[in-house]
Design an enzyme around this catalytic site. Structure first.
Site, PDB file in Angstrom:
ATOM      1  N   GLU A   1       0.811  -1.220   0.000  1.00 35.91           N
ATOM      2  CA  GLU A   1       0.000   0.000   0.000  1.00 35.91           C
ATOM      3  C   GLU A   1       0.847   1.274   0.000  1.00 35.91           C
ATOM      4  O   GLU A   1       0.341   2.359  -0.306  1.00 35.91           O
ATOM      5  CB  GLU A   1      -0.941   0.007   1.208  1.00 35.91           C
ATOM      6  CG  GLU A   1      -2.067  -1.010   1.118  1.00 35.91           C
ATOM      7  CD  GLU A   1      -3.055  -0.695   0.010  1.00 35.91           C
ATOM      8  OE1 GLU A   1      -3.132   0.466  -0.419  1.00 35.91           O
ATOM      9  OE2 GLU A   1      -3.745  -1.626  -0.445  1.00 35.91           O
TER      10      GLU A   1
ATOM     11  N   GLU B   1       7.323 -21.728   8.382  1.00 40.29           N
ATOM     12  CA  GLU B   1       7.597 -20.865   9.529  1.00 40.29           C
ATOM     13  C   GLU B   1       8.520 -21.524  10.553  1.00 40.29           C
ATOM     14  O   GLU B   1       9.030 -20.860  11.458  1.00 40.29           O
ATOM     15  CB  GLU B   1       6.302 -20.447  10.209  1.00 40.29           C
ATOM     16  CG  GLU B   1       5.559 -21.556  10.914  1.00 40.29           C
ATOM     17  CD  GLU B   1       4.335 -21.032  11.646  1.00 40.29           C
ATOM     18  OE1 GLU B   1       4.328 -21.123  12.886  1.00 40.29           O
ATOM     19  OE2 GLU B   1       3.409 -20.519  10.992  1.00 40.29           O
TER      20      GLU B   1
END
Length: 295
Positions: free
Chosen positions: A83, A114
């Site tokens: 963004e 992860e």
């Protein structure tokens, strides 16, 4: 692995009957719990400010702000980074989101990604991390091996390291120069850290990216003057920003946006100072992008 000791894994006493509550009561309960999140985030503003100052310094040195995480935490980092491009006309390399498992992990779970510290290190090596960068490791649990591996590698590289966790005394805090710990309490749905924890992370990332961009001159007053007009809505927003900043008509804003080559900030400086496009650009460069320093 003593997950049960983490706040994010504990049961919320207010939601013990979640499975038999009417829908409206579930919504009221979630709304009530969500309202506590900003208050908890507010307790960490001092630590958040340190990250902002570090990121501003990185940008001034030609470095970057790197978010890195797994699962929801990683996705939120990618979202905030992406963004920054349309909002501030930031180069895509300035703020980057790195997620365990790569792009595929944005829409699907990548099992085991992860759990690898080495993968965190490898992902930062891949983007050629430098000592001028700031790295923010994000993990709601505060113990994700992928993030810890990334932070340790970043420290060895000389980059400034920060962490964002939703548990106090988080493991990742011990691997970072700056630790942000936003303990929002047990989730309404036990262990579902996409809820309050995700909301807290989103709020913190919003603060960091916005305040950092203000700190490098990408805002005039409270207007996103560096907005990138890449579609019809953003073109109209750019015109409205020019109108608000310069107190001019829609037609004038449209004309100067066109004359500035689609750069709202340049158009504003032209209107407020009477300078040509070339001189407005030169003055902005000399002022490091800060409109107020020209006026």
């Amino acid at each position: 692995m003593e997950l049960q000791k983490l706040t994010t894994e504990q049961r919320n006493k207010r939601s013990m009957d979640l499975d038999i509550l009417p829908s409206i009561d579930i919504l009221r309960l979630m709304n009530s719990e969500d309202q506590t999140v900003p208050l908890v985030v507010g307790k960490e503003l001092g630590q958040i400010e340190k990250v902002v100052k570090a990121a501003v310094r990185s940008f001034q040195l030609g470095g970057r702000l790197i978010y890195i995480g797994a699962g929801t935490s990683g996705r939120l980092g990618v979202l905030d980074a992406v963004e920054c491009v349309p909002t501030f006309s930031a180069d895509p390399s300035m703020v980057q989101g790195v997620i365990a498992g790569g792009e595929a992990a944005m829409t699907s779970a990548v099992e085991g990604a992860e759990d690898s510290p080495e993968l965190g290190k490898a992902d930062l090596k891949r983007i050629r991390l430098s000592e001028n960068d700031t790295v923010l490791g994000i993990a709601a649990s505060g113990r994700t091996p992928y993030v810890i591996g990334a932070l340790d590698y970043a420290k060895r590289t000389g980059a400034l390291t920060a962490s964002l966790a939703c548990n106090k005394g988080a493991k990742i805090s011990r691997h970072a120069d700056i630790a942000i710990e936003v303990d929002v309490g047990p989730e309404v749905l036990t262990g579902s850290t996409r809820l309050k924890s995700g909301t807290a992370q989103k709020l913190v990332l919003n603060m960091i990216s916005t305040a950092t961009m203000v700190g490098i001159g990408k805002v005039y007053k409270n207007l996103m003057v560096d907005v990138k007009p890449t579609n019809e809505k953003l073109v109209e927003r750019a015109k409205n920003i020019i109108m608000q900043a310069a107190g001019c008509s829609y037609e004038t804003a449209e004309q100067f946006l066109r004359e500035s080559g689609g750069n709202a900030k340049v158009a504003i400086v032209m209107l407020l100072t009477g300078l040509s496009k070339e001189e407005a650009c030169r003055r902005l460069e000399a002022a490091n992008g800060f409109v107020r320093k020209i006026l």
